[in-house]
Design a protein around this motif. Sequence first.
Motif, PDB file in Angstrom:
ATOM      1  N   CYS A 107      41.341 -71.089  18.575  1.00  0.00           N
ATOM      2  CA  CYS A 107      41.110 -70.577  19.930  1.00  0.00           C
ATOM      3  C   CYS A 107      40.061 -71.429  20.635  1.00  0.00           C
ATOM      4  O   CYS A 107      39.091 -71.877  20.032  1.00  0.00           O
ATOM      5  CB  CYS A 107      40.646 -69.125  19.861  1.00  0.00           C
ATOM      6  SG  CYS A 107      40.210 -68.408  21.455  1.00  0.00           S
ATOM      7  N   CYS A 155      43.403 -67.512  21.994  1.00  0.00           N
ATOM      8  CA  CYS A 155      44.096 -66.590  21.088  1.00  0.00           C
ATOM      9  C   CYS A 155      44.599 -65.369  21.872  1.00  0.00           C
ATOM     10  O   CYS A 155      44.209 -65.148  23.019  1.00  0.00           O
ATOM     11  CB  CYS A 155      43.162 -66.155  19.962  1.00  0.00           C
ATOM     12  SG  CYS A 155      41.826 -65.078  20.504  1.00  0.00           S
ATOM     13  N   CYS A 162      35.134 -68.488  18.289  1.00  0.00           N
ATOM     14  CA  CYS A 162      36.186 -67.490  18.038  1.00  0.00           C
ATOM     15  C   CYS A 162      36.959 -67.945  16.798  1.00  0.00           C
ATOM     16  O   CYS A 162      37.448 -69.069  16.749  1.00  0.00           O
ATOM     17  CB  CYS A 162      37.136 -67.358  19.229  1.00  0.00           C
ATOM     18  SG  CYS A 162      38.519 -66.237  18.879  1.00  0.00           S
ATOM     19  N   HIS A 222      41.878 -63.263  23.380  1.00  0.00           N
ATOM     20  CA  HIS A 222      41.220 -63.825  24.555  1.00  0.00           C
ATOM     21  C   HIS A 222      42.177 -64.037  25.722  1.00  0.00           C
ATOM     22  O   HIS A 222      41.761 -64.417  26.811  1.00  0.00           O
ATOM     23  CB  HIS A 222      40.499 -65.136  24.188  1.00  0.00           C
ATOM     24  CG  HIS A 222      39.139 -64.894  23.601  1.00  0.00           C
ATOM     25  ND1 HIS A 222      38.823 -65.212  22.305  1.00  0.00           N
ATOM     26  CD2 HIS A 222      38.033 -64.317  24.133  1.00  0.00           C
ATOM     27  CE1 HIS A 222      37.569 -64.850  22.063  1.00  0.00           C
ATOM     28  NE2 HIS A 222      37.067 -64.308  23.156  1.00  0.00           N
TER      29      HIS A 222
HETATM   30 ZN   LIG Z   1      39.879 -66.211  20.793  1.00  0.00          ZN
END
Ligand SMILES: [Zn+2]
Length: 538
Positions: free
Chosen positions: A142, A164, A147, A167
């Motif tokens: 990500c 991701c 993350c 997110h």
């Molecule tokens: Zn993420």
Amino acid sequence: MRSLDYTPNGHSSFTCRLESGIGFVLTVHAGLASEEPEVTGDQRLTDNPALVENVLAFGKHEAEHRRLRNEERRASHRKQAAVHRKTAIEIAGLLDGLTSDTTAGRWCSGCLGQTDHQRVRVRGRTVPTYICTGCGSPTSPCLVPRCPHFANRELRDIALPRYCAEHRQEIPSFAKLDARLADISEYAQWLTFDKHNAARTTRLATVAMTAAVVVAPMAFVAAPAIGGVVGSLTGLSGAAATSHGLALLGGGSLAAGGLGMAGGTTVVTAMGASLGGALGAAVTSAYTSTDKSFRIELLRPGTGTPVLVANGFLTETTDGWGGWRRIVDDRYPDAPVYRVHWGAKELGDITALLAVGATKQATTNAAKVVAKKASKSAKIPGLAPLLFAADIATNPWTVAKARAGMTGAALAGIIARTDTPQFVLIGHSLGARVMATAAQTLGTVHGAPRIESVHLLGAAISVSKDWRVLSDAVSGRVWNYHSSNDPVLAYLYRTAELGKTAVGLGGFHSSQPQLRDRDVSKSVTAHSAYLERISLAR
Ligand SMILES: [Zn+2]
Ligand SMILES: [Zn+2]
């Protein structure tokens, strides 16, 4: 040299042979029917589900392209075949560079599972590239610093980093995918996005999102989201993932009028056991996040089986009990009662269509005018100008119906993960459609029925030949209160649905054991009168 060849074996089966750049081979032999394909070749390729799925999809589309006569459909299959061919060859190319460098136990945005990601050596400027050992999709870390989750890697623009699923706010969070709810009031907390939408702040993502909103109203934006989730399991991304996902679910493409998905019906047949799991979470999140009015309001605490009510058009605007108090108090005096608020915009559009005058009589007349105009329309006989002025994706009736289906599927996703053993569902008009869809969706899950009874009042649902899933979904009864004197169902519904009859007008007429018709034609002569005039059956 990389290649993917198609060889027909008579009329009923085919063989696809893929060779990677450094000589790994994958052979997929399959029939045109849905039986399991035969997969042979080098383990590096046969072990990758996304690759096998794409080769198989390529073969099936190629076969359809060769078999069909209709030029438009032939062209559509040819195009799909080309997309899967390209994706398969690209994944095979990545597998040539597979290393033993593995990052273990990280969430994958493709399959929404906690999997190992194997590093791939790639030439040229690109984001760090991995292959998910669960679904076989190409992934990349990500873009948000620190993350730990993995994003779907772009196959086309390989230098473009991605966020991701958490997110991108496609799911509330990875940790919540399998979360349980002690009772239904915890739904809001569960559906809250734990992370900010990082994708929304980037220029590229904003352009893409704006384009989607312009093309279709919100109710239809969610349908591709589901197609995308399912389609990305096969390593596709973007529009290709959407169309393949919808095809896997049997929905067809939206452009071709494949509205089964949006109407919730395809969700019904496709969800099953996954309803309470990761896919169910993604579906519920996608559907509810596109409806700002969606909420489940506690009307009254109590004991025993909880009762859920949902309104339809003409009765949707009032807050709180919204006309339900008397009939619910009479039948379920001690139960906790919740109201499912939904589709304020879509229902408002239908009500505006009907509310030509202030009185109920005027509404009746408006509906009659719609029907009358329709039958006189010379160009498109049987179509009401008010309803069919717009194309199918902006037609207020179709959009509201789609929203009802989505709400039903989302509600089923919420119910499926509660620890409450059973619920009673009550709905009026399109709200009855919400509740019937919720019950049918839950009916595809194995195990004891999660629904005790369903009460449908003036249901805006078409008479069908197969009510088995709905009947099996309840341990008690599905009560259908119908009135042949309901002018909205008699005129507007028939017109909008091209002559189909609503079960709220004529009844189920079904021999399924749990279904019961209740003719309330004598007491109910207006679409909004059910709540005042009937009593719920025992
Ligand atoms: Zn993420
Ligand atoms: Zn995966």
